[in-house]
Design an enzyme around this catalytic site. Structure first.
Site, PDB file in Angstrom:
ATOM      1  N   TYR A 111      -1.199   0.364  10.390  1.00  0.00           N
ATOM      2  CA  TYR A 111      -1.376  -0.267   9.080  1.00  0.00           C
ATOM      3  C   TYR A 111      -0.177   0.069   8.188  1.00  0.00           C
ATOM      4  O   TYR A 111       0.412  -0.800   7.544  1.00  0.00           O
ATOM      5  CB  TYR A 111      -2.676   0.235   8.446  1.00  0.00           C
ATOM      6  CG  TYR A 111      -2.919  -0.240   7.037  1.00  0.00           C
ATOM      7  CD1 TYR A 111      -3.376  -1.527   6.789  1.00  0.00           C
ATOM      8  CD2 TYR A 111      -2.711   0.604   5.941  1.00  0.00           C
ATOM      9  CE1 TYR A 111      -3.610  -1.970   5.493  1.00  0.00           C
ATOM     10  CE2 TYR A 111      -2.934   0.177   4.639  1.00  0.00           C
ATOM     11  CZ  TYR A 111      -3.384  -1.113   4.424  1.00  0.00           C
ATOM     12  OH  TYR A 111      -3.604  -1.535   3.138  1.00  0.00           O
TER      13      TYR A 111
ATOM     14  N   SER B  94       0.843  -1.205   0.000  1.00  0.00           N
ATOM     15  CA  SER B  94       0.000   0.000   0.000  1.00  0.00           C
ATOM     16  C   SER B  94       0.869   1.243   0.000  1.00  0.00           C
ATOM     17  O   SER B  94       2.002   1.218   0.497  1.00  0.00           O
ATOM     18  CB  SER B  94      -0.882   0.022   1.250  1.00  0.00           C
ATOM     19  OG  SER B  94      -1.472   1.300   1.408  1.00  0.00           O
TER      20      SER B  94
END
Ligand SMILES: Cc1cc2nc3c(=O)[nH]c(=O)nc-3n(C[C@H](O)[C@H](O)[C@H](O)COP(=O)(O)OP(=O)(O)OC[C@H]3O[C@@H](n4cnc5c(N)ncnc54)[C@H](O)[C@@H]3O)c2cc1C
Lengths: 245, 463
Positions: free
Chosen positions: A151, A138
């Site tokens: 995250y 990501s």
């Protein structure tokens, strides 16, 4: 990629990728947690033209099963030449800040389980001197931000691990492709307000396969994120820490 | 909360949305009524749920099985007719019945029991639905088929999404030996000629329909072009089947709402085009790919936006042969006289092949569909008059295309509605259903009114 293992096959990006692979007539081994949903994706792939589709419902947080899972995939398809690793959780930053348990859950799923799976996979690909490992990371892993750094950290650690793996496997003709999507319109982000930067899972899947076909190292999908992250990464820390990001 | 529109963009109502992802999931728990929503290709308010929640079925888009030896396809309800064609046409199978756009879902096609250009020889879509699963708000799941839960099967086909959620369905496709259609265009001088030529064509042609010039008056009412065709014989000209999935659309898009003055120019040029094509007065034959033949409008993505932000109303009725000539003449003349000519008007015939659906719209006779730009009261009154003419002629209006029919008309058109009401899911409702049943008022109409929806045009309605 003709014989592909897809980890986290029921995720939206993986599903879109599976459809494209099925349309190319690839053989697939699909892994997901929810048996009923995995069955739906499996039948869809078979109907859309996959040469062969096998599936296995497992919780990838159970690391002890990984060796056998990889072995099973090689057996079922008579070898593997591609892996798409797509499982992951977004987590909840506020909860992660409150308890280590919540942080650990994100790190285990996004980073440790990926490493645990990539270890036997990399060794086998290295031995057969062929294959493509595609891992969905990501843009959040490029720089820690207060709004989702747990995250982000799980993906950032994954990125460094993949860099090393790529470095090691280069001489063995194994490609390691890090895919960094920006915002994707999926059930995982259903609760977020949408803007123009959200891409469809189909668009991300097309970018992912293009990168895999040309054995790229790191790609941003859609490409605009390369520019956005370049800017974000170049903000000096003394300024960055005062921003509300 | 962005208002989700129907294809006609009228009426505008505020509602919440809830995307569905997996067919095995239970229905989401929300307060207020829910309604399944496919691709919103219905024109009026039958796919809207003002003040309630729409269950978006687009995520239910997986295939379950396809057998190229029998042509049976099983898929989730959000799979579109386009996806089925891409899968099946290259292998020699086609939809048994298709509406004029392929961007509708299987669930939407069942819930409106859609018809195509071949109703005279094929009936409706519902006849080819072998089985489907119906999920209700009480958590129950039923497989429905002609011989399994036949009452639920009959209530749900044409059931306007009100009996529960269809999660998957199994459809029987029909074999084709070629993706090309041999098409003939016949100029028509007026309505009488249409009635003769259309009926004659039924014997030899699977597909027929006519475009009508809505500005024609007097003796020329009903002037237009009749299109009729059949799938071409095997491997016509040696064209390979594999080409069938190629899109022949020109891929134009309407980028934004067009100001309403454009409409007149477009209207005029469309008619000029009509005249140009009929000049030599003789039938013309040509070979055409199925895409432009069945889906000419799909080539212009978002064409509904040419009507501007106020949207438009479609009116589609069917009238029996006994009253067709007079009623259609009356309807066509009223629309041209009212200074509100319809830009696109289509005439075709329905045969008497029955549908398993209790509230199915098609019935033997002649059907006419017209589009009217929304000019406010004037347009509403016209459409309501056309509804009245239809009712007096013993016909029916299509709920999927309606925004103005009266509750009394609905009751007259759909005599099995009472029996049907017993099969509705108590948690499901739609703006259309509340408009048709204003006295029952299962949910508040106030929020819809506030959002600018019209008052129900009925004496029964609470104002
Ligand atoms: C250009 C154009 C041409 C057309 N031509 C024709 C034609 O020739 N013949 C014809 O019959 N129609 C025609 N139509 C209308 C269209 O075929 C129907 O309105 C169709 O039902 C729309 O399907 P949808 O998937 O968009 O559903 P929506 O319009 O979103 O919904 C239609 C109905 O289906 C219900 N529904 C949707 N999914 C489900 C589900 N999973 N379970 C239960 N209920 C569900 C909804 O509640 C609603 O009542 C045309 C429309 C357009 C825009």
């Amino acid at each position: 990629m003709k014989k592909v293992l897809v980890l986290g096959a029921t995720s939206a990006i993986a599903q879109a990728t599976v459809r494209l692979l099925a349309a190319r007539g690839a053989s697939l081994y699909l892994v997901g947690r929810n048996a009923a949903n995995l069955d739906a994706v499996t039948k869809d792939a078979a109907t859309r033209g996959a040469a062969k589709v096998e599936s296995k419902a497992v919780d990838l947080n159970d690391f002890a099963t990984h060796e056998a899972l990889v072995e099973g995939a090689f057996q079922a398809l008579g070898g593997l030449d591609g892996v798409v690793l797509a499982h992951g959780v977004l987590g909840d930053q506020a909860e992660s800040q409150a308890t280590w348990t919540a942080t650990e859950a994100v790190l285990r799923t996004n980073f440790m389980s990926a490493v645990s799976l990539l270890t036997p996979l990399a060794n086998r690909f290295e031995a057969q001197k062929a294959g493509t490992l595609v891992v969905i990371s990501s843009v959040a892993g490029d720089r820690g931000r207060q709004s989702n750094y747990v995250y982000g950290a799980s993906k950032g650690a994954l990125n460094v691990f993949l860099q090393g793996l790529r470095n090691r496997l280069a001489k063995s003709n194994v490609a390691v492709v890090t895919v960094k999507p920006g915002f994707v319109d999926t059930p995982m982000t259903a609760h977020l307000p949408k803007n123009k930067l959200f891409a469809s899972p189909e668009k991300v899947a097309r970018g992912l396969l293009r990168a895999a076909d040309s054995r790229k190292n790191e790609v941003y999908v859609p490409g605009i994120w390369a520019l956005i992250m370049l800017i974000i990464k170049s903000i000096p820390e003394s300024v960055f820490k005062k921003l509300k990001l | 909360m962005k208002p989700l529109e129907s294809w006609g963009r009228y009426p505008r109502v505020e509602q919440r949305t809830q995307p569905l992802t997996w067919r095995s999931d239970t229905l989401p728990e929300v307060s207020g009524p829910v309604l399944p929503h496919g691709l919103g290709r219905s024109y009026g308010d039958s796919c809207l749920n003002g003040g309630g929640t729409l269950l978006l079925t687009a995520g239910l888009d997986r295939f379950i099985a396809f057998d190229p030896s029998t042509g049976v396809v099983r898929c989730e309800a959000g799979v579109t007719l386009d996806m089925i064609l891409r899968l099946a046409a290259p292998r020699g199978w086609f939809l048994p019945v298709t509406p004029g756009t392929k961007f509708v879902t299987v669930g939407g096609a069942i819930a409106n029991d859609v018809h195509g250009k071949n109703h005279h020889c094929a009936g409706t879509f519902g006849r080819y639905v072998r089985r489907f699963e119906l999920v209700r708000s009480d958590g129950s799941r039923r497989v429905c088929a002609p011989d399994e839960n036949p009452d639920w099967y009959g209530a749900t086909i044409g059931g306007l999404g009100l009996t529960g959620l269809i999660t998957w369905a199994e459809v029987q496709l029909k074999p084709i030996s070629n993706p090309y259609v041999l098409q003939e265009t016949v100029p028509l001088a007026n309505l009488d000629e249409f009635l003769v030529v259309a009926r004659e064509s039924e014997a030899d042609y699977q597909f027929t329909m006519a475009w009508v010039d809505c500005l024609a008056r007097g003796k020329k009412v009903g002037r237009g072009l009749l299109y009729r065709g059949n799938f071409a014989p095997p491997q016509f000209d040696g064209l390979p089947l594999a080409k069938s999935h190629l899109s022949h659309g020109i891929g134009l898009a309407v980028p934004m709402d067009m100001p309403s003055f454009c409409l007149n120019r477009l209207t005029v040029s469309a008619f000029n085009w009509l005249y140009f094509h009929r000049q030599n007065g003789r039938p013309k034959q040509r070979l055409t790919h199925y895409d432009p033949f069945f889906y000419p409008l799909d080539a212009i993505y978002g064409w509904n936006r040419i009507y501007g932000s106020r949207g438009f109303l479609q009116f589609q009725c069917v009238v029996p042969y006994s009253t067709a000539r007079d009623a259609l003449k009356d309807i066509l003349e009223r629309s041209s006289r009212g200074g509100l000519p319809s830009f696109l008007s289509v005439l075709k015939t329905f045969g008497d092949i029955p549908s398993p659906g209790w509230l199915s719209f098609p019935r033997k006779g002649v059907t006419l569909a017209m589009d009217f730009a929304n000019r406010g009261e004037k347009t509403y009154r016209l459409v309501e008059e056309l509804d009245r003419v239809t009712r007096e002629a013993g016909g029916a209006v299509y709920p999927a295309k309606d925004a103005r029919m009266s509750p009394e008309s609905f009751a007259a058109y759909f005599p099995r509605r009472v029996e049907f009401a017993g099969y509705m899911d108590p948690a499901f409702s739609s703006s259309f259903w509340r408009r048709m049943n204003p006295v029952a008022l299962p949910f508040s109409l106030e929020s819809e009114r506030a959002a600018g929806a019209p008052h129900p045009p009925s004496v029964l309605a609470l104002r």
